[in-house]
Design a protein around this motif. Structure first.
Motif, short mmCIF file in Angstrom:
data_model
loop_
_atom_site.label_atom_id
_atom_site.label_comp_id
_atom_site.label_asym_id
_atom_site.label_seq_id
_atom_site.Cartn_x
_atom_site.Cartn_y
_atom_site.Cartn_z
N MET A 1 45.08 37.64 22.56
CA MET A 1 45.47 38.50 23.68
C MET A 1 44.26 39.22 24.24
O MET A 1 44.12 39.39 25.46
CB MET A 1 46.53 39.50 23.22
N TYR A 2 43.38 39.64 23.35
CA TYR A 2 42.16 40.32 23.79
C TYR A 2 41.29 39.37 24.61
O TYR A 2 40.82 39.73 25.70
CB TYR A 2 41.37 40.84 22.61
N LEU A 3 41.08 38.15 24.12
CA LEU A 3 40.25 37.19 24.84
C LEU A 3 40.85 36.85 26.20
O LEU A 3 40.11 36.60 27.17
CB LEU A 3 40.05 35.91 24.02
N GLU B 1 41.74 44.12 20.78
CA GLU B 1 40.66 43.85 19.84
C GLU B 1 40.75 44.80 18.64
O GLU B 1 40.61 44.37 17.48
CB GLU B 1 39.29 44.00 20.51
N GLU B 2 41.00 46.08 18.91
CA GLU B 2 41.15 47.05 17.82
C GLU B 2 42.37 46.73 16.98
O GLU B 2 42.33 46.81 15.75
CB GLU B 2 41.27 48.47 18.40
N ILE B 3 43.46 46.34 17.63
CA ILE B 3 44.67 45.96 16.90
C ILE B 3 44.41 44.75 16.01
O ILE B 3 44.84 44.71 14.85
CB ILE B 3 45.81 45.66 17.90
N LEU C 1 48.78 37.68 12.51
CA LEU C 1 48.94 38.75 13.50
C LEU C 1 47.60 39.11 14.13
O LEU C 1 47.50 39.38 15.32
CB LEU C 1 49.56 39.99 12.84
N SER C 2 46.56 39.10 13.29
CA SER C 2 45.21 39.40 13.78
C SER C 2 44.76 38.35 14.79
O SER C 2 44.17 38.68 15.83
CB SER C 2 44.23 39.44 12.61
N ALA C 3 45.05 37.08 14.50
CA ALA C 3 44.68 35.99 15.42
C ALA C 3 45.41 36.12 16.74
O ALA C 3 44.83 35.93 17.81
CB ALA C 3 44.98 34.64 14.78
#
Length: 288
Positions: free
Chosen positions: A246-248, A225-227, A239-241
């Motif tokens: 990955m966080y979800l 999430e931070e990344i 890249l953010s998506a």
């Protein structure tokens, strides 16, 4: 007088001699045993003659107050002070272990740097970063080869807001540590310290990602999430998506806000596949 015992514990034969307190045979009924496995050594005073003792015996010995009886006879008796502290540490009784190690370091008649290092560990675990930092500085002045302590000091500096000093210490730590000694948390703190000191964001992201990659327990996936947020600020939406997805994947029950953020990042990513992903994420928002 003195005596020794050989103990089989987790496959290791350990021999330890213990001399009684000078001028008294009060400890002649006790034996000092050490139990060793691949990661930790635990010691305890147990009734003499129990040569078949195994690790569970430690619980019985400590609960019976054998170490406390020895300490009452001689408050400076290091083997008993150390045995008590080690038992409490391996039992994860952090507050009591911290006090026991303080008693050992402050009162023991044969205190070692390893004892002081264990106290530093306890102070960090119990979130006394100020006390930990002061002790680490003291130890490093006596023996600068204890590179592990630079890691601990850097962690504490992050928690205390001493970001630049923490970064300098962690960089020094990495210059001297062997790869097999590096922990996932080392890369985590390195990345966060770089961000706090306004260092290269991309290098910080690489370190945070490395922290996740080398963590066999998979407990650091929330760092995605931070990344994701770091990439988003840099307008690196694809890249953010990817990082947000990955966080979800690591969250048992994603919230509507989580799906909204995923949809937003996919929308700004701008390609046809990402638009489909954005629609799917926004639809999830309406369903929650």
């Amino acid at each position: 007088s003195s005596y020794s015992v050989t103990v089989e514990a987790n496959g290791d034969a350990v021999v330890k001699s213990l001399s009684t307190i000078e001028g008294t045979d009060a400890l002649s009924g006790f034996t000092y045993l050490k139990f060793t496995d691949r990661t930790v050594t635990v010691a305890s005073l147990v009734p003499k003659g129990d040569t078949t003792a195994s690790a569970p015996t430690l619980s019985t010995a400590a609960a019976s107050g054998v170490e406390d009886k020895a300490i009452a006879l001689n408050p400076r008796y290091t083997p008993a002070l150390r045995a008590k502290a080690e038992y409490l540490f391996i039992s994860r009784k952090w507050e009591r272990a911290t006090q026991a190690y303080k008693d050992l370091v402050n009162n023991g008649d044969a205190v070692t740097i390893d004892d002081e290092m264990q106290l530093a560990n306890c102070l960090y675990i119990t979130k006394d970063c100020k006390g930990c930092s002061e002790l680490v500085e003291k130890i490093l002045k006596k023996d600068g080869s204890k590179n592990y302590l630079r890691r601990l000091q850097a962690y504490c500096d992050y928690e205390n807001g001493e970001y630049q000093r923490g970064l300098d210490l962690l960089n020094s730590y990495f210059q001297n540590v062997t790869p097999d000694k590096v922990l996932p948390s080392d890369y985590d703190y390195l990345g966060k310290l770089m961000l706090k000191t306004k260092g290269d964001t991309l290098v910080a992201i690489r370190n945070l990602t490395k922290s996740i990659d080398v963590d066999s327990s998979h407990s650091r996936w929330p760092l995605y999430e931070e990344i994701s947020n770091l990439h988003y600020v840099r307008k690196e939406y694809c890249l953010s998506a990817s990082a947000m997805q990955m966080y979800l994947d690591s969250v048992p029950s994603p919230t509507a806000t989580n799906y909204y953020n995923l949809g937003l990042r996919n929308y700004f990513c701008g390609d046809s596949i990402s638009y489909v992903k954005a629609l799917a994420a926004f639809t999830k928002v309406t369903e929650i």
